[in-house]
Design a protein around this motif. Structure first.
Motif, PDB file in Angstrom:
ATOM      1  N   PHE A   1       2.858   3.470 -11.987  1.00  0.00           N
ATOM      2  CA  PHE A   1       2.317   2.118 -11.944  1.00  0.00           C
ATOM      3  C   PHE A   1       1.125   1.978 -12.872  1.00  0.00           C
ATOM      4  N   SER A   2       0.249   2.962 -12.848  1.00  0.00           N
ATOM      5  CA  SER A   2      -0.923   2.915 -13.720  1.00  0.00           C
ATOM      6  C   SER A   2      -0.509   2.963 -15.180  1.00  0.00           C
ATOM      7  N   ALA A   3       0.521   3.753 -15.461  1.00  0.00           N
ATOM      8  CA  ALA A   3       0.987   3.856 -16.843  1.00  0.00           C
ATOM      9  C   ALA A   3       1.512   2.506 -17.339  1.00  0.00           C
TER      10      ALA A   3
ATOM     11  N   LEU B   1      -1.896  -7.512  -8.490  1.00  0.00           N
ATOM     12  CA  LEU B   1      -3.187  -6.849  -8.485  1.00  0.00           C
ATOM     13  C   LEU B   1      -4.250  -7.754  -7.882  1.00  0.00           C
TER      14      LEU B   1
ATOM     15  N   ALA C   1       0.756  -0.492 -15.979  1.00  0.00           N
ATOM     16  CA  ALA C   1      -0.314  -1.491 -15.931  1.00  0.00           C
ATOM     17  C   ALA C   1      -1.276  -1.334 -17.093  1.00  0.00           C
ATOM     18  N   SER C   2      -1.483  -0.113 -17.534  1.00  0.00           N
ATOM     19  CA  SER C   2      -2.451   0.103 -18.610  1.00  0.00           C
ATOM     20  C   SER C   2      -1.804   0.077 -19.983  1.00  0.00           C
TER      21      SER C   2
ATOM     22  N   LEU D   1       2.008   6.146  -8.207  1.00  0.00           N
ATOM     23  CA  LEU D   1       0.733   5.618  -8.671  1.00  0.00           C
ATOM     24  C   LEU D   1       0.546   5.877 -10.156  1.00  0.00           C
ATOM     25  N   ARG D   2       0.970   7.041 -10.618  1.00  0.00           N
ATOM     26  CA  ARG D   2       0.856   7.333 -12.045  1.00  0.00           C
ATOM     27  C   ARG D   2       1.765   6.423 -12.854  1.00  0.00           C
TER      28      ARG D   2
ATOM     29  N   LEU E   1       2.159   2.350  -3.299  1.00  0.00           N
ATOM     30  CA  LEU E   1       1.166   3.022  -4.143  1.00  0.00           C
ATOM     31  C   LEU E   1       0.662   4.305  -3.495  1.00  0.00           C
ATOM     32  N   GLY E   2       1.218   4.664  -2.369  1.00  0.00           N
ATOM     33  CA  GLY E   2       0.734   5.817  -1.631  1.00  0.00           C
ATOM     34  C   GLY E   2       1.362   7.129  -2.031  1.00  0.00           C
ATOM     35  N   ASP E   3       2.066   7.142  -3.135  1.00  0.00           N
ATOM     36  CA  ASP E   3       2.633   8.391  -3.657  1.00  0.00           C
ATOM     37  C   ASP E   3       2.052   8.655  -5.044  1.00  0.00           C
ATOM     38  N   PRO E   4       1.601   9.878  -5.294  1.00  0.00           N
ATOM     39  CA  PRO E   4       0.951  10.177  -6.570  1.00  0.00           C
ATOM     40  C   PRO E   4       1.813   9.853  -7.782  1.00  0.00           C
TER      41      PRO E   4
ATOM     42  N   PHE F   1       0.836  -1.198   0.000  1.00  0.00           N
ATOM     43  CA  PHE F   1       0.000   0.000   0.000  1.00  0.00           C
ATOM     44  C   PHE F   1       0.874   1.253   0.000  1.00  0.00           C
ATOM     45  N   LYS F   2       1.930   1.206   0.774  1.00  0.00           N
ATOM     46  CA  LYS F   2       2.820   2.360   0.875  1.00  0.00           C
ATOM     47  C   LYS F   2       3.440   2.686  -0.474  1.00  0.00           C
TER      48      LYS F   2
END
Lengths: 125, 125
Positions: free
Chosen positions: B54-56, B111, B58-59, B51-52, B45-48, B42-43
């Motif tokens: 990671f999302s980039a 995930l 993952a997507s 998270l961006r 993913l706890g930074d904006p 969780f930690k």
DNA sequence: CATCTATGTTGACACATGTCGAACCAAGCG
DNA sequence: CGCTTGGTTCGACATGTGTCAACATAGATG
């Protein structure tokens, strides 16, 4: 009484950034705003003590627990209170005083929203 | 050759604390160890910015992306590298160099594991 | 080999965060 | 009213974290 019940806006802690937050992480790259919002929730769960407190509340009977029931996590009581406040500010918990004790409760919609963030396929079909 | 391929243990970064981590948060109060393990993810993913990133990844097509494809998140390149390293250490991403570029890839099991943490009812039936 | 591009590493620094003890507020109770 | 118990807030401190500039490394390419 001069100012009775004026300005009902500006509430102290509003967990508004929770339910309709963001698409699944795998759907498309997060925007800066989405990342800011979602990261706040992940960050709140990114501390072991907070995670234990949250899990204790979430797994307690009725999704609700008194502070006295969950404060045995190895840190001082002020620290427990501090972490519970953080979880509240992140919109993951709500609190209510009933007589002597203060009860914390988890919003089911929060778990659902965060769960959706981590789904593999958005099922666009 | 004195020491050829001895000691295959002690790998530098092992994302082992990922897949079979913990029960759902709502099933029972987390132990200290479970909380420690889950909080690490969780930690991460706890930074904006993380998270961006990671999302980039993952997507991105095939759940994999070159650093050059995702490094436009508003921070300097060393900072991007730093965050990607953190995500790797948390077991959320893996990296591989192919020629000039370095590709990052997300583990689907991660995930799934994190999604299970956030399920409401464990469906004990 | 020289050099260029793409990433990673180091060192430094400002800032956020976790923790505690002490003091403080809120209910119940004699 | 004073005392006790449950909980929060305050002030202080040590540690962790995000960030960048400068430097280092790994392939490609000439």
């Amino acid at each position: 009484m001069s100012n009775t019940k004026v300005l009902p806006l500006l509430e102290p802690e509003v967990p508004e950034a929770v339910a309709p937050c963001c698409p699944p992480l795998t759907e498309r790259p997060f925007t800066a705003e989405e990342a800011e919002t979602a990261a706040r929730m992940f960050k709140a769960l990114g501390d072991p003590v907070r995670l234990r407190l949250f899990s204790a509340v979430a797994s307690h009977e009725g999704g609700e627990a008194c502070v006295c029931d969950i404060s045995d996590v190895g840190v001082s009581q002020p620290t427990v209170s501090h972490h519970l406040k953080k979880l509240k500010e992140a919109g993951l918990l709500t609190s209510e005083r009933r007589g002597t004790w203060v009860y914390y409760r988890v919003e089911p919609s929060v778990l659902a929203a965060m769960g959706k963030l981590l789904t593999i396929a958005p099922a666009v079909a």
